[in-house]
Design an enzyme around this catalytic site. Sequence first.
Site, PDB file in Angstrom:
ATOM      1  CG  HIS A 188       9.860  -1.615  13.496  1.00  0.00           C
ATOM      2  ND1 HIS A 188      10.061  -2.647  12.967  1.00  0.00           N
ATOM      3  CD2 HIS A 188       9.833  -0.357  12.776  1.00  0.00           C
ATOM      4  CE1 HIS A 188       9.819  -2.290  11.624  1.00  0.00           C
ATOM      5  NE2 HIS A 188       9.903  -0.773  11.553  1.00  0.00           N
TER       6      HIS A 188
ATOM      7  CG  ASP B 276       2.804  -6.287  13.541  1.00  0.00           C
ATOM      8  OD1 ASP B 276       2.504  -5.493  12.421  1.00  0.00           O
ATOM      9  OD2 ASP B 276       3.540  -5.907  14.115  1.00  0.00           O
ATOM     10  CG  MET B 277       0.102  -8.465   7.488  1.00  0.00           C
ATOM     11  SD  MET B 277      -0.638  -9.643   6.415  1.00  0.00           S
ATOM     12  CE  MET B 277       0.047  -9.400   4.431  1.00  0.00           C
TER      13      MET B 277
ATOM     14  CD1 TRP C 264      -2.403 -11.575  -8.527  1.00  0.00           C
ATOM     15  CD2 TRP C 264      -0.526 -12.793  -9.157  1.00  0.00           C
ATOM     16  NE1 TRP C 264      -2.804 -13.067  -8.661  1.00  0.00           N
ATOM     17  CE2 TRP C 264      -1.764 -13.523  -8.804  1.00  0.00           C
ATOM     18  CE3 TRP C 264       0.746 -13.263  -9.494  1.00  0.00           C
ATOM     19  CZ2 TRP C 264      -1.584 -14.959  -9.198  1.00  0.00           C
ATOM     20  CZ3 TRP C 264       0.746 -14.459  -9.650  1.00  0.00           C
ATOM     21  CH2 TRP C 264       0.073 -15.443  -9.506  1.00  0.00           C
ATOM     22  CE  LYS C 265      -4.347 -14.505  -5.060  1.00  0.00           C
ATOM     23  NZ  LYS C 265      -4.996 -15.885  -4.802  1.00  0.00           N
TER      24      LYS C 265
ATOM     25  N   GLY D   5       0.649 -13.866  16.848  1.00  0.00           N
ATOM     26  CA  GLY D   5       0.588 -13.333  18.219  1.00  0.00           C
ATOM     27  C   GLY D   5       1.215 -14.511  19.403  1.00  0.00           C
TER      28      GLY D   5
END
Length: 329
Positions: free
Chosen positions: A44, A173-174, A225-226, A301
């Site tokens: 990014h 950050d995911m 599934w979570k 981080g």
Amino acid sequence: MTIPFEQLLAEFNRVLLSLGFTGDKAGTIATIFAKNSRDGVYTHGLNRFPVFVDYVKQGLVQKDAEPELLNSFGSLEQWEGKLAPGILNARFCMGRAIELAKANGIGCVAIKNTNHWMRAGAYGWQAAEAGMIGICFTNTIANLPPWGGLDPRLGNNPLVIAVPRDGGHVVLDMAISQYSVGKLNLYKTQKKELPLPGGYDAEGNLSTNAADILQSERLLPVGFWKGSGLSLVLDLLATVLSQGNSTVKITQSEKESGVSQVFICIKPDNNAHTAQLIEEIISYTKTSSPVEEGGTISYPGENTLRTREKSLKEGVWVDEKIWKQVLGM
């Protein structure tokens, strides 16, 4: 190859000015792109920059647009993004959430019809550097099958949670997929295997081959599934709070534009007791014995700070092919 951070920043700025951005806007966008690569989020940073330029040329990103306030309810605001650059809209909205939190203890800003914000974590760092707890998330084009399904119907809807800390901010950050689409494309380009399975191949087998996963369009959600459920509720929240486009509508347009985002700030008690509580949690976590000899336990981080320091000292890593592409713009 590596290049100095200042050179990367200057080239981004040059290209943006040539596209007609004002000096202030070009400077802000260029800085975010350069910092993303500096911090190791190459997908990014430089790698995404040509796509951003293409979106500007196509008119999917309106370079002169400014966000407009639609509704204000105390600590909650709704904004119209007008398809302005996602980086500018996101920095503005997190800035508004910070101001609302300073005045009220908490602030929530939702925006519709905005564009890709690039690295989600950039706005968590923005909040933490202002001394605020920051939470933000976005919906995306459908690129993730729901648990038990074959076809992409969910976005990988990045989520950020940031906590300010004197010894280095904690910034999660995911993406909701095990690996972001950008990360999969990076492994595909480098022809490397993923460290852990990131999705399924065409035969339905768990795979570490990024190319096979991208071809099957069956990315693996975090927590199985979570993660599937988390993706759905983040889309619900972003859409309902902003009154904007859902993943359904974004996908129908075939281009990831006009997304919905939410920015939340909470003002913590910045005192010695708060700092002690944070250190207690991090210190205890790090007492776990590493699986591999010489391994380390890191908080979210921490590796970003290491990469940042290395990039500023030794130069920012760039893909030579993409770097030459930018130089030729």
